[in-house]
Design a protein around this motif. Structure first.
Motif, PDB file in Angstrom:
ATOM      1  N   UNK A 358       0.841  -1.201   0.000  1.00 35.64           N
ATOM      2  CA  UNK A 358       0.000   0.000   0.000  1.00 35.64           C
ATOM      3  C   UNK A 358       0.869   1.240   0.000  1.00 35.64           C
ATOM      4  N   UNK A 359       1.868   1.229   0.885  1.00 31.84           N
ATOM      5  CA  UNK A 359       2.731   2.399   0.982  1.00 31.84           C
ATOM      6  C   UNK A 359       3.421   2.650  -0.347  1.00 31.84           C
ATOM      7  N   UNK A 360       3.882   1.575  -0.973  1.00 30.88           N
ATOM      8  CA  UNK A 360       4.581   1.726  -2.257  1.00 30.88           C
ATOM      9  C   UNK A 360       3.632   2.328  -3.299  1.00 30.88           C
ATOM     10  N   UNK A 361       2.392   1.869  -3.296  1.00 31.10           N
ATOM     11  CA  UNK A 361       1.420   2.390  -4.259  1.00 31.10           C
ATOM     12  C   UNK A 361       1.217   3.891  -4.042  1.00 31.10           C
ATOM     13  N   UNK A 362       1.135   4.292  -2.775  1.00 29.32           N
ATOM     14  CA  UNK A 362       0.956   5.712  -2.465  1.00 29.32           C
ATOM     15  C   UNK A 362       2.177   6.516  -2.913  1.00 29.32           C
TER      16      UNK A 362
END
Ligand code: ADP
Length: 519
Positions: A358-362
């Motif tokens: 999720x963090x990477x996507x953000x």
């Protein structure tokens, strides 16, 4: 002395001859490689033409083991990279001076292979009549085979009235070449070829700066995740006029007219399509990719998580790098709620890998927002209220793709079950009161309606199965197959047995729309 110089002349002569021979061989080898490259990639007519032009000189040769044209180029690219620390620019798009000037002044960094054509100038003063006439003149001149093409500003003058005048319409519909490009394209000023052709993708060998593991992931994404052209046109999507307009405004026009979308108007990088399942969100994303010829990365979010549990974070990074490499690109993230649900919600603690993903996507979405790369994230969700707020903030533009209206339901039924169609070469007739059926199917999604139509069409087919099966045992001639007509009563019976999948959620979507609707 004389003797020596004669010897050296002889040697020089032999060396020159050997050189010429090698050059001849190289040219011949190149043609043989091209011939096989064309054949391997399905350009059969071009390969045959090449063989004929060389009087059958290429067909008789095979290429050596482990050699092909692409590999030779890859080797050259690697050599160039080692020598100059950058990949060679092997080709360049041909463009006239005007276009190049415009690209520079537009201030937007374009990816290679996506030339920007100048926006047409729209003159307010010229009367529709005179402008239409001028268009007609262009058609005429070219039909007569004259090569003089009008200047591009002339095209500009012809743009707006084309929709109005019949002569202009004719010009739009006819596709002609002036030797440099299509006048059709010039008139439209879009720079995007309207024919359905696949965009040439760059080889992954140019995809640099990655470890072996990342390269492997890139190869997996390239193989499994992107469709070269989904081949869905706007007109294939029934109804949804508002959603289509908004999607065009948000994604299509910035790709077509990048020079308009700068500064305050810089394009949205993230767009959320939300609404009940089966309403055409995927179709909209595919239409964007088809109509804009962007590279389309089709990601089902749940498959990222399930298939790539450990690697999903790296996969996301490589995905975005690939999208930039193949820009202009559309990344379509389906079922977004399955990866981007609100943190901490759901059963138990969050899986560490999924949180990192999720963090990477953000992070990647933020990267897009800051860059000028033409990479768009189109996300789709059936349950927008479950989405993580940090993600929602990055999907600035949100578009509700709602259940089809009554006229849309009518058009869908008529599309899937017209009065006369054929199934497996057998005629299928229907006698349907489309208006009544549309009324009865209130709350049905596009995919529900498609299912009902399929089931209704199946009824008469089912009835002849018995006849067909018993015929197989007998030795008689096959009777002509005649399917019963599908009637409104049949259809209503099917409706009675199928329930719409999302009717009870509609209020929730509209409430969410009110709360989160973007500009
Ligand atoms: P979702 O909104 O869940 O992404 P899809 O776009 O995948 O839905 O639609 C599922 C199927 O339903 C499509 O493949 C198509 O056959 C049909 N369908 C749904 N909405 C439409 C529409 N507006 N026009 C044409 N077909 C539609």
């Amino acid at each position: 002395m004389m003797e020596l110089s004669y010897q050296s002349m002889k040697i020089a002569h032999q060396a020159r001859e050997a050189d010429e021979l090698r050059t001849d061989m190289r040219k011949k080898n190149l043609l043989i490689l091209i011939y096989h490259h064309l054949l391997d990639h399905g350009y059969v007519a071009a390969a045959v033409a090449l063989d004929q032009e060389t009087s059958g000189g290429v067909k008789r040769f095979e290429v050596g083991d482990n050699i092909d044209l692409e590999m030779v180029l890859m080797e050259y690219e690697s050599y160039h990279y080692v020598k100059f620390q950058k990949y060679p620019k092997l080709t360049r798009r041909t463009a006239d001076a005007g276009e190049r000037r415009h690209v520079r002044s537009g201030g937007i960094k374009r990816s290679p292979g996506s030339a920007v054509k100048p926006l047409p100038k729209i003159s307010q003063s010229a009367s529709p009549h005179s402008r239409a006439k001028r268009t007609a003149n262009i058609v005429h001149a070219n039909e007569n085979g004259t090569s003089a093409a009008p200047e591009s500003s002339e095209f500009g003058l012809n743009v707006s009235p084309i929709k109005n005048g019949p002569a202009g319409e004719a010009a739009m519909n006819r596709k002609m070449t002036d030797g440099k490009g299509t006048i059709h394209d010039g008139v439209r000023g879009t720079g995007i070829d309207t024919d359905h052709m696949e965009r040439l993708l760059k080889p992954l060998s140019g995809f640099s700066g990655m470890s072996g593991e990342m390269r492997e992931l890139a190869a997996i994404i390239s193989r499994d995740i992107y469709l070269h052209s989904p081949n869905i046109r706007w007109e294939d999507i029934i109804g949804l006029e508002d959603a289509k307009r908004l999607v065009k405004e948000a994604v299509v026009y910035p790709i077509k007219y990048p020079q308009l979308f700068t500064g305050i108007l810089s394009p949205w990088k993230g767009l959320l399509l939300y609404g009940p399942p089966g309403t055409g969100k995927t179709l909209l994303a595919k239409a964007v990719a088809t109509e804009c010829k962007t590279t389309f990365f089709n990601i089902s979010a749940s498959s990222i998580v399930s298939k790539w549990r450990g690697d999903s974070e790296k996969l996301v990074r490589v995905l975005f790098e690939l999208a930039r490499y193949h820009a202009p690109s559309t990344i379509f993230l389906d079922e977004l709620e399955s990866v981007m649900s609100q943190r901490g919600s759901g059963t138990g603690g969050e899986h560490e890998g999924s949180r990192r993903m999720k963090t990477e996507l953000l992070v990647q979405m933020d990267g897009l927002a800051k860059s000028e790369d033409l990479v768009f994230v189109l996300a789709a969700s059936n349950l927008p209220w479950e989405l993580d707020h940090a993600m929602l903030r990055r999907l600035e533009k949100r578009i509700l793709v709602s259940l089809p209206s009554s006229p849309a339901r009518q058009a869908m039924t008529c599309h899937w079950l017209p009065p006369l169609s054929s199934t497996g070469g057998v005629e299928l007739r229907t006698a349907l009161d489309y208006e009544t059926l549309a009324k009865e199917m209130e709350g049905y999604s596009g995919s529900d309606i498609r299912l009902v139509c399929k089931e209704a069409a199946m009824r008469p087919v089912r009835k002849i199965f018995n006849a067909l099966e018993s015929h197989q045992d007998a030795d008689t001639e096959m009777p002509a197959i005649q399917l019963e007509t599908v009637t409104t009563a049949d259809f209503l019976e099917v409706i009675a047995h199928t329930k719409p999948s999302a009717r009870n959620l509609i209020d929730r979507y509209t409430a969410w729309e009110r709360e989160y609707e973007s500009v």
